[in-house]
Design an enzyme around this catalytic site. Structure first.
Site, short mmCIF file in Angstrom:
data_model
loop_
_atom_site.label_atom_id
_atom_site.label_comp_id
_atom_site.label_asym_id
_atom_site.label_seq_id
_atom_site.Cartn_x
_atom_site.Cartn_y
_atom_site.Cartn_z
N GLY A 144 50.80 61.12 40.70
CA GLY A 144 51.10 59.74 41.20
C GLY A 144 51.96 58.92 40.66
N GLY A 162 52.34 55.21 41.99
CA GLY A 162 51.85 54.50 42.36
C GLY A 162 51.51 53.31 40.63
N LEU A 179 48.83 66.87 47.33
CA LEU A 179 47.96 67.03 46.54
C LEU A 179 46.77 67.78 46.88
CD1 LEU A 179 49.30 64.34 43.25
CD2 LEU A 179 49.20 66.37 43.41
N LEU A 233 41.95 59.82 36.37
CA LEU A 233 41.25 58.39 36.11
C LEU A 233 40.59 58.03 37.02
CD1 LEU A 233 44.76 57.93 35.35
CD2 LEU A 233 43.01 55.90 34.78
N SER A 252 37.35 54.43 38.70
CA SER A 252 37.03 53.24 38.95
C SER A 252 35.46 53.23 38.19
CB SER A 252 37.49 53.75 40.03
OG SER A 252 37.23 52.36 40.69
N SER A 253 35.78 51.32 38.16
CA SER A 253 34.55 51.00 37.85
C SER A 253 33.54 50.88 39.21
CB SER A 253 34.63 49.46 37.69
OG SER A 253 35.01 48.60 38.19
N THR A 258 38.51 49.45 34.76
CA THR A 258 37.93 48.17 36.14
C THR A 258 39.01 47.96 36.83
OG1 THR A 258 36.37 46.12 35.51
CG2 THR A 258 38.96 46.54 33.83
N ASN A 259 38.99 46.96 37.41
CA ASN A 259 40.01 46.03 38.49
C ASN A 259 41.20 46.21 37.76
OD1 ASN A 259 37.73 45.92 39.98
ND2 ASN A 259 38.49 44.64 41.55
N HIS A 288 44.05 44.75 46.81
CA HIS A 288 42.94 44.34 45.89
C HIS A 288 42.95 42.36 45.85
CE1 HIS A 288 43.11 48.32 44.17
NE2 HIS A 288 41.54 48.03 44.64
N TRP A 295 38.99 34.95 51.20
CA TRP A 295 37.57 36.31 51.36
C TRP A 295 36.30 36.08 50.41
CZ3 TRP A 295 40.32 41.58 52.01
CH2 TRP A 295 41.11 41.29 53.22
O1 GFB Z 1 39.50 43.38 45.01
P1 GFB Z 1 38.97 43.10 45.61
O2 GFB Z 1 39.04 44.17 47.00
O3 GFB Z 1 37.40 45.06 46.13
O4 GFB Z 1 37.87 42.37 46.14
P2 GFB Z 1 36.45 45.10 45.05
C1 GFB Z 1 37.31 41.97 44.81
C2 GFB Z 1 36.81 40.37 45.31
O5 GFB Z 1 37.80 39.56 45.71
C3 GFB Z 1 35.65 40.66 46.86
C4 GFB Z 1 37.49 39.17 47.67
O6 GFB Z 1 34.44 40.14 46.92
C5 GFB Z 1 36.26 39.61 47.96
O7 GFB Z 1 35.73 39.75 48.72
N1 GFB Z 1 38.20 38.27 47.96
C6 GFB Z 1 38.49 37.39 48.16
C7 GFB Z 1 39.36 39.70 48.45
N2 GFB Z 1 40.02 36.76 49.33
C8 GFB Z 1 40.32 38.11 48.91
C9 GFB Z 1 41.88 39.13 49.29
O8 GFB Z 1 42.58 38.13 50.10
N3 GFB Z 1 41.73 40.02 49.41
C10 GFB Z 1 40.98 40.42 48.47
N4 GFB Z 1 41.12 42.31 48.86
N5 GFB Z 1 39.99 40.39 48.52
C11 GFB Z 1 37.64 47.12 45.38
C12 GFB Z 1 36.91 48.76 46.24
O9 GFB Z 1 36.18 46.71 44.80
O10 GFB Z 1 37.81 47.62 43.50
C13 GFB Z 1 37.52 49.76 45.41
O11 GFB Z 1 36.35 48.39 47.02
C14 GFB Z 1 37.92 49.50 43.86
O12 GFB Z 1 36.93 50.76 45.32
C15 GFB Z 1 38.64 48.92 43.87
O13 GFB Z 1 36.75 50.11 42.90
C16 GFB Z 1 38.81 48.64 42.08
O14 GFB Z 1 36.17 45.65 43.45
O15 GFB Z 1 35.76 44.07 45.65
#
Ligand code: GFB
Length: 316
Positions: A18, A21, A49, A113, A115-116, A172-173, A187, A210
């Site tokens: 990867g 990435g 992969l 690796l 994820s949380s 974490t994120n 994200h 969102w």
């Molecule tokens: O980062 P995110 O997409 O992932 O969203 P998760 C985190 C929070 O941000 C959520 C809000 O509550 C979303 O609703 N949010 C607000 C937004 N505005 C936005 C936007 O414009 N775009 C996005 N994407 N979110 C993911 C998992 O979860 O995190 C994966 O789906 C993985 O499996 C990854 O673990 C690290 O933290 O919610």
């Protein structure tokens, strides 16, 4: 540290799966900076992969001394919720092919690796490693989480049955250089950088967030994660599941305010409540990592400024 294993030699073959990435490329940069001269990589066109035979042939031919499994199908909350089959199937195949393949090729050490989001949705906070499998998962990313949990189980099983030293770490994120800025699949942090930048340029009066903005998240720069991964390789860590994070979180609304400040956007933030919030909070307990002697270096505001510079460079 569980074992006083020798550090990996500077000329040892190290495979970073990867490497294109965000995480894999950060690991490659960190290895190069550390003087490692034999880094193995293969692009997706050269090695799929998900193709078991191709992976076996690659590992038999290259015989790495160490493998970083940074390859995965990843995405934000919307991508996870709308492509569940791809998230579970691709990630299961990658984990099985690389972990079992590594064992068959005689690779003794590997870092997987995760994820949380592998932890139960309603975990006590901060989340300790031993909360794994103590409750139901967050539905928006359960397929991805299940594949990552299977990867952890695979690594543990090969250690137990075959005496391998395969390690699983749960970051974490993440955000950082080379992030995905596509609003449909990204994200939250890169999405906000893009939204704030475009709103600033357009002179738009509002920026749409969102969900409610109340969920809390912890953010780690990918360069810090890469540093932690190489630290674990160099110190011979062969212990149990390990969280990697900063130990600090903030509400998504606070993150939006911070990103807007860094980017220089002064409009109003409005909420799209048709979009999901996901897990209410996922703050990692990083005391095990701190006890090993590693801490993150890049603060969130500094990291957002670095990511914004990267966004501008890649857009320009
Ligand atoms: O980062 P995110 O997409 O992932 O969203 P998760 C985190 C929070 O941000 C959520 C809000 O509550 C979303 O609703 N949010 C607000 C937004 N505005 C936005 C936007 O414009 N775009 C996005 N994407 N979110 C993911 C998992 O979860 O995190 C994966 O789906 C993985 O499996 C990854 O673990 C690290 O933290 O919610």
């Amino acid at each position: 540290m569980s074992d006083a294993a020798p550090a990996i030699a500077r000329d040892a073959p190290i495979y970073v799966a990867g490497h294109r990435g965000m995480v894999g490329s950060a690991i490659v940069r960190r290895l190069e900076a550390g003087g490692y001269g034999h880094i193995l990589t293969a692009t997706r066109a050269e090695l799929d992969l998900r193709d078991r035979r191709a992976v076996d042939a690659f590992l038999a031919a290259t015989r790495p001394a160490y493998i970083f499994v940074a390859a995965a199908k990843v995405g934000g909350i919307f991508a996870n919720a709308t492509q569940p089959a791809d998230f579970i199937a691709d990630n299961l195949a990658i984990a099985l092919n690389l972990i079992e393949g590594a064992h068959k090729a005689g690779v003794e050490r590997l870092l997987f690796l995760g994820s949380s989001c592998i932890y139960p949705r309603d975990c006590p906070q901060p989340i300790r490693e031993d909360y794994l499998l103590t409750g139901p998962l967050e539905p928006t990313n359960a397929p991805y989480a299940l594949a990552k949990i299977a990867g952890i189980g695979l690594a543990e099983a090969f250690n137990r049955q075959h005496g391998r030293r395969y390690v699983s770490v749960m970051p974490t994120n993440l955000y950082g250089t080379g992030d995905n800025y596509d609003l449909a699949t990204s994200h939250v942090l890169p999405a906000l950088i893009r939204k704030a930048h475009e709103a600033k340029l357009a002179g738009a009066p509002t920026l749409t967030l969102w969900g409610t903005g109340t969920p809390k998240r912890e953010f780690l720069h990918a360069d810090d994660l890469a540093d932690a991964c190489v630290f674990l390789m160099e110190t011979g860590y062969a212990g149990p599941l390990l969280n990697i994070g900063t130990g600090e979180d903030l509400a998504i609304r606070e993150l939006a305010d911070l990103v807007c400040r860094v980017v220089g956007y002064r409009g109003e933030i409005v909420h799209d409540l048709t979009k999901p919030d996901g897990t209410p909070r996922k703050l990692l307990d990083v005391s095990r990592l701190h006890a090993l002697g590693w801490r993150h270096r890049i603060g969130l505001e500094e990291g957002i400024a670095l990511a914004y510079a990267d966004f501008l460079a890649s857009a320009g």
